[in-house]
Design an enzyme around this catalytic site. Structure first.
Site, mmCIF file in Angstrom:
data_model
loop_
_atom_site.group_PDB
_atom_site.id
_atom_site.type_symbol
_atom_site.label_atom_id
_atom_site.label_comp_id
_atom_site.label_asym_id
_atom_site.label_seq_id
_atom_site.Cartn_x
_atom_site.Cartn_y
_atom_site.Cartn_z
ATOM 1 C CB ILE A 167 -27.204 -5.530 5.753
ATOM 2 C CG1 ILE A 167 -28.015 -6.375 6.749
ATOM 3 C CG2 ILE A 167 -26.398 -4.444 6.464
ATOM 4 C CD1 ILE A 167 -27.129 -7.229 7.648
ATOM 5 C CD GLN A 199 -18.658 -10.036 0.777
ATOM 6 O OE1 GLN A 199 -17.629 -10.585 1.161
ATOM 7 N NE2 GLN A 199 -19.489 -10.600 -0.077
ATOM 8 C CE LYS A 209 -20.096 -14.957 7.052
ATOM 9 N NZ LYS A 209 -20.681 -13.588 7.015
ATOM 10 N N GLY A 221 -30.129 -4.709 15.639
ATOM 11 C CA GLY A 221 -29.649 -6.073 15.498
ATOM 12 C C GLY A 221 -28.395 -6.341 16.297
ATOM 13 C CE LYS A 255 -28.729 -11.637 -4.644
ATOM 14 N NZ LYS A 255 -29.474 -12.085 -5.835
ATOM 15 C CB SER A 256 -19.995 -15.283 -3.890
ATOM 16 O OG SER A 256 -20.267 -14.634 -2.669
ATOM 17 C CG ASP A 277 -19.036 -9.673 6.238
ATOM 18 O OD1 ASP A 277 -19.224 -9.694 5.013
ATOM 19 O OD2 ASP A 277 -19.285 -10.641 6.979
ATOM 20 C CB ALA A 334 -24.723 -8.644 9.821
#
Length: 284
Positions: A227, A257, A68, A129, A17-18, A104, A133
Site C-alpha cells: 500500500i 478509494q 478518521k 501490519g 494527492k487527492s 479504503d 490501513a
C-alpha cells in the site's frame, strides 16, 4: 459565481494527492466543480464540520489522519462498513445531513476484483501490519471469505484486531519477526487457491525502515500487494517481480478509494479510461 466543491482535510495535508486525482476526473468528465485541500487541525475539526454544513456548495470531504476516528462523532449517520472498520475517510451531504463512509476497503479490493470473482478452493492472505490501513484491509478480505494471518510487532494486538473485526473467523497471528526469517515450509499444490501477501505498513516507504520479509513465506502463484505509494515500486514489490510474482502497488488502492468517493461527491462514476495518464501525473 460559486460552484460545487469537495475537498480533503487533514493535518498535515499539503502532501495529499487527492486534489490531483479528483481534479483530473472532474476535467475528464466535464463537471464544473472544484476539489480542494484544507488544513484542519484536531482542535478545529468540529468548527470545520459545523461551517461546512451550512455551505450549499459543499459536497463533502475526504478525511485523512488524524481525523478518521474523531469525525465519526460529528456526522449524522455512519455506513455499516465504516462502523465495522472504526474509521471514516469520506463525509458526504446526504438526505439533508452528513453521512460517513470508508472507501479504503473498496479501494483495496478494486485491483483484485477479477481474481476474487473466480471460485477458489481456498483463500488466504498474509497481512503485515496492525494499524489503521490493516483494519480496512481485514474487513474487506474477511467479507470475501479469506483466511488471514496477521503479523505485527505485538501479536496480542493482532489477535485483538481479528477478534474485534471477525470474531467468528478462523484466523491466525504471528510476530513480525516470523516473516523476516526463512522457512523451509513445503507449500502444497496451490492450483485453484488464492494467496495474497500484503504490506499494510509504512515500512519500505521513503525515509522509513525497510520491510524485512523473506520470500520463502510466499506460496507459488501469490499476489504481492504493497500500500506504500512513495516509492511506487518498493523493494518488496521489486523483489516480488524479480521472483515472478504478480504485484499490486499503492496507487491502485489510492485511486480505487478515490473513485468510490468521487461518485458520492459528484453523482457520476469516476472516468477511468485514462488511468494510465492519471498515474503518470501522480508519479511525475
Amino acid at each position: 459565481m460559486s460552484k460545487p466543491y469537495a475537498e480533503v482535510i487533514g493535518d498535515p495535508i499539503a502532501h495529499s494527492k487527492s486534489p490531483d486525482i479528483h481534479g483530473f476526473w472532474l476535467k475528464q468528465a466535464g463537471i464544473d466543480a472544484d476539489y480542494r485541500h484544507c488544513h484542519v487541525r484536531p482542535e478545529e475539526l468540529a468548527d470545520y464540520i459545523a461551517k461546512r454544513r451550512t455551505d450549499p456548495d459543499w459536497r463533502g470531504c475526504n478525511v485523512t489522519m488524524p481525523h478518521k476516528q474523531a469525525v465519526m462523532a460529528l456526522v449524522d449517520r455512519i455506513d455499516p462498513v465504516a462502523a465495522r472498520i472504526g474509521a471514516v475517510n469520506t463525509v458526504v451531504v446526504e438526505n439533508g445531513g452528513l453521512a460517513g463512509y470508508n472507501t479504503d476497503a473498496a479501494g483495496f479490493l478494486e485491483p483484485l476484483q477479477v481474481e476474487l470473482a473466480k471460485t477458489h478452493y481456498f483463500r488466504m492472505a498474509r497481512i503485515i501490519g496492525t494499524g489503521g490501513a490493516a483494519r480496512a484491509i481485514i474487513t474487506a478480505l474477511t467479507d470475501e471469505g479469506v483466511v488471514l494471518v496477521v503479523a505485527g510487532r505485538d501479536p496480542d494486538k493482532a489477535r485483538a484486531l481479528l477478534d474485534e473485526l471477525d470474531p467468528d473467523g478462523e484466523h491466525h497471528v504471528a510476530p513480525l519477526s516470523h516473516f523476516a526469517e526463512a522457512t523451509d515450509f513445503a507449500f502444497d499444490d496451490r492450483e485453484g487457491c488464492f494467496d495474497l501477501i500484503i504490506n499494510a505498513t509504512s515500512l519500505g516507504m521513503a525515509g522509513q525502515a525497510p520491510l524485512n520479509f523473506d520470500f520463502s513465506h510466499v506460496p507459488p502463484g501469490s499476489i504481492c500487494y504493497d500500500i506504500v505509494t512513495a516509492p511506487l515500486e518498493t523493494p518488496f514489490l521489486a523483489e516480488a517481480k524479480a521472483r515472478g510474482f504478480r504485484t499490486v502497488d499503492g496507487l491502485s488502492m489510492l485511486i480505487g478509494q478515490a473513485a468510490a468517493a468521487f461518485e458520492r461527491f459528484f453523482g457520476l462514476p469516476a472516468p477511468r479510461d485514462a488511468d494510465g495518464e492519471l498515474r503518470r501525473i501522480l508519479t511525475s
